[in-house]
Design a protein around this motif. Sequence first.
Motif, short mmCIF file in Angstrom:
data_model
loop_
_atom_site.label_atom_id
_atom_site.label_comp_id
_atom_site.label_asym_id
_atom_site.label_seq_id
_atom_site.Cartn_x
_atom_site.Cartn_y
_atom_site.Cartn_z
N GLN A 165 0.83 -1.21 0.00
CA GLN A 165 0.00 0.00 0.00
C GLN A 165 0.86 1.26 0.00
O GLN A 165 0.59 2.20 -0.75
N TYR A 166 1.90 1.29 0.82
CA TYR A 166 2.78 2.46 0.85
C TYR A 166 3.45 2.67 -0.50
O TYR A 166 3.51 3.78 -1.03
N GLN A 167 3.99 1.60 -1.07
CA GLN A 167 4.68 1.72 -2.36
C GLN A 167 3.72 2.19 -3.45
O GLN A 167 4.06 3.04 -4.28
N TRP A 168 2.49 1.65 -3.44
CA TRP A 168 1.49 2.01 -4.43
C TRP A 168 1.05 3.47 -4.28
O TRP A 168 0.90 4.18 -5.27
N LEU A 169 0.87 3.91 -3.04
CA LEU A 169 0.49 5.31 -2.83
C LEU A 169 1.56 6.26 -3.35
O LEU A 169 1.25 7.32 -3.90
N LEU A 170 2.83 5.91 -3.17
CA LEU A 170 3.92 6.76 -3.60
C LEU A 170 4.11 6.75 -5.11
O LEU A 170 4.49 7.78 -5.70
N ASP A 171 3.84 5.62 -5.76
CA ASP A 171 4.09 5.52 -7.21
C ASP A 171 3.11 4.53 -7.84
O ASP A 171 3.49 3.43 -8.24
N PRO A 172 1.83 4.92 -7.94
CA PRO A 172 0.81 3.99 -8.42
C PRO A 172 1.03 3.51 -9.86
O PRO A 172 0.57 2.43 -10.23
N GLU A 173 1.74 4.30 -10.66
CA GLU A 173 1.99 3.90 -12.05
C GLU A 173 3.01 2.76 -12.13
O GLU A 173 3.00 1.99 -13.09
N SER A 174 3.89 2.68 -11.14
CA SER A 174 4.96 1.68 -11.18
C SER A 174 4.67 0.44 -10.36
O SER A 174 5.33 -0.58 -10.54
N VAL A 175 3.73 0.53 -9.43
CA VAL A 175 3.47 -0.60 -8.52
C VAL A 175 2.07 -1.16 -8.79
O VAL A 175 1.07 -0.47 -8.59
N ASP A 176 2.04 -2.39 -9.26
CA ASP A 176 0.78 -3.10 -9.46
C ASP A 176 0.47 -3.82 -8.15
O ASP A 176 0.89 -4.96 -7.94
N MET A 177 -0.21 -3.11 -7.26
CA MET A 177 -0.46 -3.65 -5.92
C MET A 177 -1.20 -5.00 -5.96
O MET A 177 -0.74 -5.97 -5.35
#
Length: 198
Positions: A165-177
């Motif tokens: 969730q943290y990684q996705w919030l910071l970079d949603p285009e790069s992280v396919d949660m």
Amino acid sequence: MSYGDAMNARVRSEERRAEIVRAALEVIAERGYRGASLGAVAERVGLTQQGLLHYFPTKDALLVAVLQERDQWDAVPGARWRVDLLASLVEYNAMRPGIIQTFSALLGESVTEGHPARAYFTERYTDVRASMAEVLRAEYGDRLPNGLTPERTSPLLVAVMDGLQYQWLLDPESVDMPGAFRDFLGLLGERPTDVDPG
């Protein structure tokens, strides 16, 4: 005041609190955690900010109520979570960034002594770890294919969910949660020798 009047007043107060929480959810979804001011929520429900403080004395208290409401949405009837439903939950979370941002921001702040959300998160994580251990035990028995017990694996499962969730919030285009979480679930079912290094 009669007993009946007191009960009616209590019901009205609970209904008003629920209305405020729903409004806070809407404001957070529209403006994010930082933009969700008490004034904006009060305006949405036709109160002054001072009037809102009668129901929720601080922004943190309101946000904890929002998180508790969020937990109710995530609840599965009869608490029958399954591993495949966890993947669906991660997909659902990807559709509500405002709520996830609020959860993550409060979680980060709650590690400080005296924070009003600290008790909520401490209790929540105790419950979630126990629940995830039950989910894993129902799926795999007393040992996962990797040799770990459900109790040893459940903190890892929760850490992956929240860390993604943290990684996705910071970079949603790069992280396919949702995709990354499904990949992790796949790893849970593999024996160490089955893991493809490529």
